[in-house]
Write a protein that holds these residues in place. Sequence first.
Motif, PDB file in Angstrom:
ATOM      1  N   ILE A 309     -36.662 -16.532  22.601  1.00 52.17           N
ATOM      2  CA  ILE A 309     -37.507 -16.814  21.437  1.00 52.17           C
ATOM      3  C   ILE A 309     -38.732 -15.904  21.448  1.00 52.17           C
ATOM      4  N   ALA A 310     -39.395 -15.813  22.614  1.00 51.16           N
ATOM      5  CA  ALA A 310     -40.594 -14.975  22.725  1.00 51.16           C
ATOM      6  C   ALA A 310     -40.271 -13.512  22.446  1.00 51.16           C
ATOM      7  N   ASP A 311     -39.126 -13.041  22.933  1.00 49.86           N
ATOM      8  CA  ASP A 311     -38.735 -11.649  22.695  1.00 49.86           C
ATOM      9  C   ASP A 311     -38.598 -11.369  21.206  1.00 49.86           C
ATOM     10  N   ARG A 312     -37.947 -12.270  20.473  1.00 52.60           N
ATOM     11  CA  ARG A 312     -37.718 -12.020  19.048  1.00 52.60           C
ATOM     12  C   ARG A 312     -39.005 -12.096  18.238  1.00 52.60           C
ATOM     13  N   VAL A 313     -39.913 -12.982  18.642  1.00 49.10           N
ATOM     14  CA  VAL A 313     -41.210 -13.016  17.969  1.00 49.10           C
ATOM     15  C   VAL A 313     -41.958 -11.708  18.227  1.00 49.10           C
ATOM     16  N   ARG A 314     -41.918 -11.231  19.466  1.00 48.85           N
ATOM     17  CA  ARG A 314     -42.611  -9.973  19.793  1.00 48.85           C
ATOM     18  C   ARG A 314     -41.998  -8.799  19.032  1.00 48.85           C
ATOM     19  N   TRP A 315     -40.665  -8.744  19.009  1.00 47.36           N
ATOM     20  CA  TRP A 315     -40.004  -7.656  18.277  1.00 47.36           C
ATOM     21  C   TRP A 315     -40.370  -7.679  16.796  1.00 47.36           C
ATOM     22  N   GLN A 316     -40.433  -8.891  16.228  1.00 47.64           N
ATOM     23  CA  GLN A 316     -40.728  -8.984  14.805  1.00 47.64           C
ATOM     24  C   GLN A 316     -42.148  -8.526  14.512  1.00 47.64           C
ATOM     25  N   PHE A 317     -43.106  -8.890  15.386  1.00 48.40           N
ATOM     26  CA  PHE A 317     -44.477  -8.424  15.188  1.00 48.40           C
ATOM     27  C   PHE A 317     -44.567  -6.912  15.364  1.00 48.40           C
ATOM     28  N   GLU A 318     -43.745  -6.343  16.253  1.00 46.02           N
ATOM     29  CA  GLU A 318     -43.680  -4.886  16.373  1.00 46.02           C
ATOM     30  C   GLU A 318     -43.307  -4.273  15.025  1.00 46.02           C
ATOM     31  N   GLY A 319     -42.296  -4.861  14.377  1.00 47.15           N
ATOM     32  CA  GLY A 319     -41.861  -4.334  13.092  1.00 47.15           C
ATOM     33  C   GLY A 319     -42.896  -4.506  11.996  1.00 47.15           C
ATOM     34  N   TRP A 320     -43.578  -5.651  11.992  1.00 48.60           N
ATOM     35  CA  TRP A 320     -44.565  -5.905  10.943  1.00 48.60           C
ATOM     36  C   TRP A 320     -45.849  -5.101  11.136  1.00 48.60           C
ATOM     37  N   LEU A 321     -46.440  -5.175  12.318  1.00 46.35           N
ATOM     38  CA  LEU A 321     -47.774  -4.625  12.532  1.00 46.35           C
ATOM     39  C   LEU A 321     -47.782  -3.124  12.780  1.00 46.35           C
ATOM     40  N   ARG A 322     -46.631  -2.561  13.171  1.00 49.70           N
ATOM     41  CA  ARG A 322     -46.598  -1.117  13.447  1.00 49.70           C
ATOM     42  C   ARG A 322     -45.725  -0.369  12.444  1.00 49.70           C
ATOM     43  N   ALA A 323     -45.556  -0.955  11.285  1.00 53.99           N
ATOM     44  CA  ALA A 323     -44.801  -0.269  10.228  1.00 53.99           C
ATOM     45  C   ALA A 323     -45.620   0.898   9.694  1.00 53.99           C
ATOM     46  N   ALA A 324     -44.979   1.739   8.908  1.00 55.77           N
ATOM     47  CA  ALA A 324     -45.659   2.897   8.333  1.00 55.77           C
ATOM     48  C   ALA A 324     -46.757   2.442   7.375  1.00 55.77           C
ATOM     49  N   PRO A 325     -47.801   3.242   7.221  1.00 52.46           N
ATOM     50  CA  PRO A 325     -48.856   2.887   6.251  1.00 52.46           C
ATOM     51  C   PRO A 325     -48.265   2.636   4.872  1.00 52.46           C
ATOM     52  N   GLY A 326     -48.726   1.580   4.241  1.00 51.64           N
ATOM     53  CA  GLY A 326     -48.194   1.188   2.949  1.00 51.64           C
ATOM     54  C   GLY A 326     -47.089   0.154   3.038  1.00 51.64           C
ATOM     55  N   GLU A 327     -46.458   0.042   4.226  1.00 47.88           N
ATOM     56  CA  GLU A 327     -45.402  -0.950   4.426  1.00 47.88           C
ATOM     57  C   GLU A 327     -45.853  -2.100   5.312  1.00 47.88           C
ATOM     58  N   ARG A 328     -46.903  -1.874   6.102  1.00 48.21           N
ATOM     59  CA  ARG A 328     -47.381  -2.933   6.989  1.00 48.21           C
ATOM     60  C   ARG A 328     -48.277  -3.898   6.221  1.00 48.21           C
ATOM     61  N   PRO A 329     -48.497  -5.109   6.737  1.00 46.95           N
ATOM     62  CA  PRO A 329     -49.390  -6.064   6.059  1.00 46.95           C
ATOM     63  C   PRO A 329     -50.801  -5.493   5.925  1.00 46.95           C
ATOM     64  N   SER A 330     -51.493  -5.885   4.864  1.00 47.54           N
ATOM     65  CA  SER A 330     -52.848  -5.384   4.619  1.00 47.54           C
ATOM     66  C   SER A 330     -53.890  -6.104   5.451  1.00 47.54           C
ATOM     67  N   ALA A 331     -53.507  -7.173   6.160  1.00 48.67           N
ATOM     68  CA  ALA A 331     -54.450  -7.922   6.988  1.00 48.67           C
ATOM     69  C   ALA A 331     -53.692  -8.555   8.143  1.00 48.67           C
ATOM     70  N   GLY A 332     -54.438  -9.110   9.094  1.00 53.64           N
ATOM     71  CA  GLY A 332     -53.826  -9.746  10.245  1.00 53.64           C
ATOM     72  C   GLY A 332     -53.151 -11.062   9.882  1.00 53.64           C
ATOM     73  N   VAL A 333     -52.273 -11.533  10.777  1.00 53.95           N
ATOM     74  CA  VAL A 333     -51.534 -12.779  10.555  1.00 53.95           C
ATOM     75  C   VAL A 333     -52.421 -13.951  10.950  1.00 53.95           C
ATOM     76  N   GLU A 334     -52.659 -14.862   9.995  1.00 53.41           N
ATOM     77  CA  GLU A 334     -53.500 -16.010  10.301  1.00 53.41           C
ATOM     78  C   GLU A 334     -52.695 -17.298  10.498  1.00 53.41           C
ATOM     79  N   ARG A 335     -51.404 -17.265  10.183  1.00 54.72           N
ATOM     80  CA  ARG A 335     -50.592 -18.461  10.336  1.00 54.72           C
ATOM     81  C   ARG A 335     -49.150 -18.040  10.633  1.00 54.72           C
ATOM     82  N   LEU A 336     -48.575 -18.655  11.676  1.00 54.83           N
ATOM     83  CA  LEU A 336     -47.207 -18.338  12.090  1.00 54.83           C
ATOM     84  C   LEU A 336     -46.411 -19.625  12.194  1.00 54.83           C
ATOM     85  N   ARG A 337     -45.171 -19.581  11.695  1.00 54.02           N
ATOM     86  CA  ARG A 337     -44.292 -20.753  11.745  1.00 54.02           C
ATOM     87  C   ARG A 337     -42.942 -20.338  12.313  1.00 54.02           C
ATOM     88  N   LEU A 338     -42.482 -21.068  13.335  1.00 53.95           N
ATOM     89  CA  LEU A 338     -41.151 -20.883  13.892  1.00 53.95           C
ATOM     90  C   LEU A 338     -40.287 -22.054  13.448  1.00 53.95           C
TER      91      LEU A 338
END
Length: 529
Positions: A309-338
């Motif tokens: 579970i921890a691995d998949r959450v980490r991988w997903q944040f890798e994809g979200w937070l380190r995406a190319a400019p314009g594709e990544r979120p404009s702000a940090g994650v303030e709420r997470l739900r599993l």
Amino acid sequence: MSTVDKPPRMLVLWCPDWPAVAACLADGAPLHLPAAVFHANRVVACTAVARVAGIRRGMRRRDAQSRCPELQVFGPDEDRDARLFEPVAAAVEELVVGVEVVRPGLVAVPADGASGYFGGELRLAELLAEHVSHQVECQIGIADGLFAATLAAHRSRIVDRDRAADFLAPLPVDELDQPTADRAELVDLLRRLGLRTLGAFADLAERDVAARFGRAGLIAHRLARGLDERPPHRRRPPPELTVTKAFDPPLDRVDAAAFMARTLAERFHGGLARHGLACTRLGIYATTENGEELSRVWRCAEPLTPQGIADRVRWQFEGWLRAAPGERPSAGVERLRLAPEETVEGHSLQLGLWQEGLRGLSDETTERAGRALVRVQGLLGPDSVFTAVLDGGRGPAERVRLVPWGDPRTPQSPPDVPWPGRLPAPSPATVYAQPLPARVLDASGAEVHITRRRELSAPPHRVSVGDGPPREVLDWAGPWLVDAHWWTPGGDGVRTRVQAVLAGEPETAVLLTRVGGSSPHWTVEGVYD
């Protein structure tokens, strides 16, 4: 096959050689040159160009580079693979809803609804391939069930409805050994028994398979018959099993998200376990500070452990937070739900918190110990708790590596292959981080050295450790010699290890090591109990 046991129609999009392709993309290396990813000096993935040059999975690095001197060499990196695959999954989601990431490089979607909307399965596959091909090369397969659809994608096939078993029957039994489920030992056993195709394995009676091969064999037998891994008795998870956490300040760094994921995974897994359930499809949903909604579902071949579970959450944040400019979120994650999108009975879970070493303890004890270690990490930091991993090597210090709790416990070098010059068991109980200086003298008082014939110049007679007085050698064994780093400038040269029992109150057994090089000297590398 009954209607109840009939697997759903699935579409699988597969990016061939994804670890090697992702490594090239991350490094900026051209994809038209041969490249391979190595783990423990063996090929785990390579590009099509490398295969043309004769590179194959499992090949030693030395052999691969001798066949292809221009081969680009990369190390494994699951975070990199997941981060670079997120745009591909997002591109699939632009056309089809219900995208599930099986692993980086492979996504699955339900085929029935989408094929009806786009005018048939063939048209759906064509549109999806065209939409994704501008990012990366891909192949698509459609069949009944995830396993058959995955093998169909490897062959760019659309298997007719209710014909999955016929499609699978002539394929080699080696296809059961997939990256998401390691079945190498089972496949080897089946081949030695003469069952070389999936059809031959599927023809066996289910009762006989369960008696001979156990639960793992029964799951593989279902796959070979064109069924899903588990019978469809999955329960709808209660809503209270969803785990939600708010962050202040918002999460905007992957390392912080990875640390948070370990604690959250323990809570999520513990809540499921108390209801006798385990998760097989994990939904990860996030809300950013600016109100953006992010979501992804991960499908798993086996019930998820807290580490999974921890691995998949980490991988997903890798994809979200380190995406190319314009594709990544404009702000940090303030709420997470599993959310447990799909669950199975808890007895399906194979607990592996400790990997090796606590097999004699109950599952409850193992889980409780794991939660305690996670709590200590929460108090003292992620690098405050370590566990030991047995690596390959010749000396005791090389064979044990400490990894932070929750990090992958994969050996960096194979521990079970022959290591010429390896010190025989038992290993010293204490191994010094900085070996203690020592002098080893023969009966005449001269220092014992190594001759040109790689032998001791004389039997050890007295040993002094540091500034201590000389102590008589009551017994000794050895030498064990290793010619270390002879190919590098300033290498240590020959290392010679000798076990010795020293007189005194109490008697002491030590591991003596003579380090070669420009200034040869003796040290005490470890002490035996």
